[in-house]
Design a protein around this motif. Structure first.
Motif, mmCIF file in Angstrom:
data_model
loop_
_atom_site.group_PDB
_atom_site.id
_atom_site.type_symbol
_atom_site.label_atom_id
_atom_site.label_comp_id
_atom_site.label_asym_id
_atom_site.label_seq_id
_atom_site.Cartn_x
_atom_site.Cartn_y
_atom_site.Cartn_z
ATOM 1 N N VAL A 1 47.464 38.869 52.899
ATOM 2 C CA VAL A 1 46.573 37.841 53.445
ATOM 3 C C VAL A 1 45.262 37.817 52.660
ATOM 4 O O VAL A 1 44.763 36.752 52.281
ATOM 5 N N VAL A 2 44.708 38.988 52.401
ATOM 6 C CA VAL A 2 43.445 39.059 51.660
ATOM 7 C C VAL A 2 43.649 38.575 50.223
ATOM 8 O O VAL A 2 42.767 37.919 49.655
ATOM 9 N N MET A 3 44.817 38.853 49.642
ATOM 10 C CA MET A 3 45.106 38.396 48.280
ATOM 11 C C MET A 3 45.095 36.874 48.174
ATOM 12 O O MET A 3 44.842 36.322 47.093
ATOM 13 N N LEU A 4 45.320 36.169 49.289
ATOM 14 C CA LEU A 4 45.247 34.704 49.261
ATOM 15 C C LEU A 4 43.863 34.234 48.815
ATOM 16 O O LEU A 4 43.734 33.148 48.249
ATOM 17 N N GLY A 5 42.855 35.030 49.078
ATOM 18 C CA GLY A 5 41.519 34.689 48.629
ATOM 19 C C GLY A 5 41.369 34.683 47.120
ATOM 20 O O GLY A 5 40.394 34.125 46.594
ATOM 21 N N ARG A 6 42.312 35.291 46.437
ATOM 22 C CA ARG A 6 42.243 35.349 44.980
ATOM 23 C C ARG A 6 43.006 34.207 44.298
ATOM 24 O O ARG A 6 42.960 34.076 43.070
ATOM 25 N N LEU A 7 43.691 33.359 45.074
ATOM 26 C CA LEU A 7 44.492 32.290 44.475
ATOM 27 C C LEU A 7 43.687 31.371 43.555
ATOM 28 O O LEU A 7 44.194 30.959 42.504
ATOM 29 N N PRO A 8 42.436 31.022 43.896
ATOM 30 C CA PRO A 8 41.699 30.143 42.978
ATOM 31 C C PRO A 8 41.433 30.757 41.609
ATOM 32 O O PRO A 8 41.107 30.035 40.662
ATOM 33 N N HIS A 9 41.579 32.075 41.505
ATOM 34 C CA HIS A 9 41.319 32.771 40.239
ATOM 35 C C HIS A 9 42.591 33.005 39.424
ATOM 36 O O HIS A 9 42.506 33.481 38.288
ATOM 37 N N GLN A 10 43.745 32.691 40.005
ATOM 38 C CA GLN A 10 45.018 33.022 39.366
ATOM 39 C C GLN A 10 45.662 31.788 38.746
ATOM 40 O O GLN A 10 45.551 30.685 39.297
ATOM 41 N N PRO A 11 46.357 31.959 37.632
ATOM 42 C CA PRO A 11 47.115 30.836 37.075
ATOM 43 C C PRO A 11 48.275 30.472 38.004
ATOM 44 O O PRO A 11 48.709 31.287 38.824
ATOM 45 N N TRP A 12 48.757 29.254 37.889
ATOM 46 C CA TRP A 12 49.865 28.783 38.715
ATOM 47 C C TRP A 12 51.054 29.736 38.598
ATOM 48 O O TRP A 12 51.531 30.029 37.514
ATOM 49 N N LEU A 13 51.502 30.250 39.733
ATOM 50 C CA LEU A 13 52.623 31.188 39.824
ATOM 51 C C LEU A 13 52.363 32.499 39.076
ATOM 52 O O LEU A 13 53.298 33.253 38.803
ATOM 53 N N ARG B 1 43.495 42.802 42.338
ATOM 54 C CA ARG B 1 43.796 43.928 43.235
ATOM 55 C C ARG B 1 42.524 44.706 43.565
ATOM 56 O O ARG B 1 42.329 45.161 44.700
ATOM 57 N N ALA B 2 41.644 44.845 42.576
ATOM 58 C CA ALA B 2 40.375 45.541 42.832
ATOM 59 C C ALA B 2 39.501 44.751 43.800
ATOM 60 O O ALA B 2 38.834 45.327 44.676
ATOM 61 N N ALA B 3 39.493 43.425 43.670
ATOM 62 C CA ALA B 3 38.701 42.588 44.575
ATOM 63 C C ALA B 3 39.219 42.691 45.999
ATOM 64 O O ALA B 3 38.440 42.746 46.961
ATOM 65 N N VAL B 4 40.543 42.723 46.151
ATOM 66 C CA VAL B 4 41.149 42.843 47.484
ATOM 67 C C VAL B 4 40.797 44.195 48.103
ATOM 68 O O VAL B 4 40.368 44.272 49.261
ATOM 69 N N GLU B 5 40.949 45.259 47.338
ATOM 70 C CA GLU B 5 40.631 46.577 47.886
ATOM 71 C C GLU B 5 39.148 46.668 48.241
ATOM 72 O O GLU B 5 38.783 47.183 49.315
ATOM 73 N N GLY B 6 38.293 46.162 47.366
ATOM 74 C CA GLY B 6 36.861 46.222 47.646
ATOM 75 C C GLY B 6 36.494 45.457 48.905
ATOM 76 O O GLY B 6 35.702 45.935 49.724
ATOM 77 N N ALA B 7 37.079 44.266 49.085
ATOM 78 C CA ALA B 7 36.779 43.457 50.269
ATOM 79 C C ALA B 7 37.290 44.130 51.537
ATOM 80 O O ALA B 7 36.617 44.121 52.576
ATOM 81 N N MET B 8 38.484 44.734 51.459
ATOM 82 C CA MET B 8 39.038 45.392 52.648
ATOM 83 C C MET B 8 38.269 46.659 52.984
ATOM 84 O O MET B 8 38.106 47.000 54.161
ATOM 85 N N ARG B 9 37.778 47.341 51.996
ATOM 86 C CA ARG B 9 36.950 48.521 52.292
ATOM 87 C C ARG B 9 35.607 48.092 52.883
ATOM 88 O O ARG B 9 35.078 48.776 53.771
ATOM 89 N N GLN B 10 35.054 46.977 52.417
ATOM 90 C CA GLN B 10 33.805 46.464 52.995
ATOM 91 C C GLN B 10 33.956 46.186 54.486
ATOM 92 O O GLN B 10 33.042 46.429 55.273
ATOM 93 N N THR B 11 35.105 45.635 54.871
ATOM 94 C CA THR B 11 35.327 45.264 56.271
ATOM 95 C C THR B 11 36.070 46.355 57.037
ATOM 96 O O THR B 11 36.469 46.132 58.187
ATOM 97 N N GLN B 12 36.254 47.498 56.415
ATOM 98 C CA GLN B 12 36.925 48.647 57.038
ATOM 99 C C GLN B 12 38.322 48.278 57.539
ATOM 100 O O GLN B 12 38.738 48.678 58.631
ATOM 101 N N SER B 13 39.034 47.523 56.731
ATOM 102 C CA SER B 13 40.401 47.131 57.083
ATOM 103 C C SER B 13 41.440 47.679 56.100
ATOM 104 O O SER B 13 42.632 47.378 56.232
ATOM 105 N N ALA C 1 36.992 38.325 49.295
ATOM 106 C CA ALA C 1 37.772 38.545 48.070
ATOM 107 C C ALA C 1 37.650 37.378 47.095
ATOM 108 O O ALA C 1 37.877 37.551 45.900
ATOM 109 N N VAL C 2 37.291 36.212 47.585
ATOM 110 C CA VAL C 2 37.087 35.063 46.695
ATOM 111 C C VAL C 2 35.948 35.347 45.719
ATOM 112 O O VAL C 2 35.938 34.854 44.597
ATOM 113 N N GLN C 3 34.975 36.152 46.167
ATOM 114 C CA GLN C 3 33.779 36.457 45.370
ATOM 115 C C GLN C 3 33.035 35.175 45.000
ATOM 116 O O GLN C 3 32.566 34.999 43.879
#
Length: 256
Positions: free
Chosen positions: A98-110, A118-130, A156-158
């Motif tokens: 679910v958190v990785m969905l926030g990174r879709l605007p940064h990823q190429p199609w498919l 992955r680092a952005a997702v981990e950092g965001a989840m650690r920020q929110t203690q999830s 995670a979108v940053q």
């Protein structure tokens, strides 16, 4: 004076037969936290969705000096992160997906997630203690846990601009304090936050308040301004008052 992160001119919205917003002119500064407050039915969520280009509207809205409709979709998705109210869907997805969905605007199609994603997702989840329940399905989480995962998705979108509608829903007081710390860190790093809040005392921690009633903005000003406190009292029919306690502004119901 800060440059405007979000501006609206003549903004109006009809939902069915209802005229929900009426000719709103607004300029919200960059690098600050603005909270939108007002009684139920004031049009707070409708205003936020319109500013985020999520609702059809009349008038003009610009984000960071550029008319919102002229932004390419992916570019706007990288510049503005959204956390909505009572968001559903994806119940079977793992929290980290679910958190990785926030990174879709940064990823190429498919394209597969990169190490940076992955680092952005981990950092965001650690920020929110999830992070500890990253491999649990979203549907298995409590309301508060779910809200922290959805907040992590937005983080995670940053994006420089965070827009959040009732982000404190289901959060207990310690995690509300964590949310406040996250918002303040985002602003300290040069970001902008725009949030709709029912919790008036939490909203008074913001830099500015936009006070609404009956589909209109009736006041915009600093949270320490007497005029802002008076506007809050007016829109709640004199049933709340703002007080200073231990160096903080708090809103209390009036009992007399």
């Amino acid at each position: 004076m800060s440059a405007a992160a979000v501006q609206a001119s003549g903004l109006s919205v009809r939902l069915g037969a209802a005229h929900v917003l009426r000719g709103i002119d607004l300029s919200l500064p960059a690098g600050r936290w603005t909270a939108i407050v007002g009684p139920n039915g004031a049009g707070k969520t409708t205003l936020l969705k319109s500013l985020a280009h999520l609702l059809p509207h009349g008038g003009r809205v610009s984000l960071m000096g550029r008319e919102s409709g002229h932004w390419p979709h992916r570019e706007r998705a990288r510049a503005m992160a959204w956390l909505g109210q009572n968001e559903g869907g994806g119940e079977d997805l793992l929290a980290q997906d679910v958190v990785m969905l926030g990174r879709l605007p940064h990823q190429p199609w498919l394209g597969a997630p990169s190490a940076r994603d992955r680092a952005a997702v981990e950092g965001a989840m650690r920020q929110t203690q999830s992070w500890d329940w990253r491999e649990r399905a979203l549907g298995s989480l409590s309301g508060g846990e779910r809200q922290r995962v959805l907040l992590a998705r937005a983080l995670a979108v940053q994006a420089p601009l965070l827009m959040m509608d009732e982000p404190l829903a289901n959060l207990d007081p310690p995690h509300q304090s964590d949310w406040l710390r996250i918002v303040r860190a985002h602003v300290a790093a040069g970001g902008t936050v725009l949030s709709v809040l029912h919790e008036l005392t939490m909203a008074l921690h913001a830099d500015e308040l936009v006070v609404m009633a009956a589909g209109r903005v009736v006041h915009q000003g600093g949270t320490s301004d007497v005029a802002t406190h008076e506007a809050l009292a007016r829109v709640f029919d004199g049933r709340v008052a703002v007080h200073s306690l231990a160096g903080q502004w708090i809103a209390l119901p009036k009992t007399d």
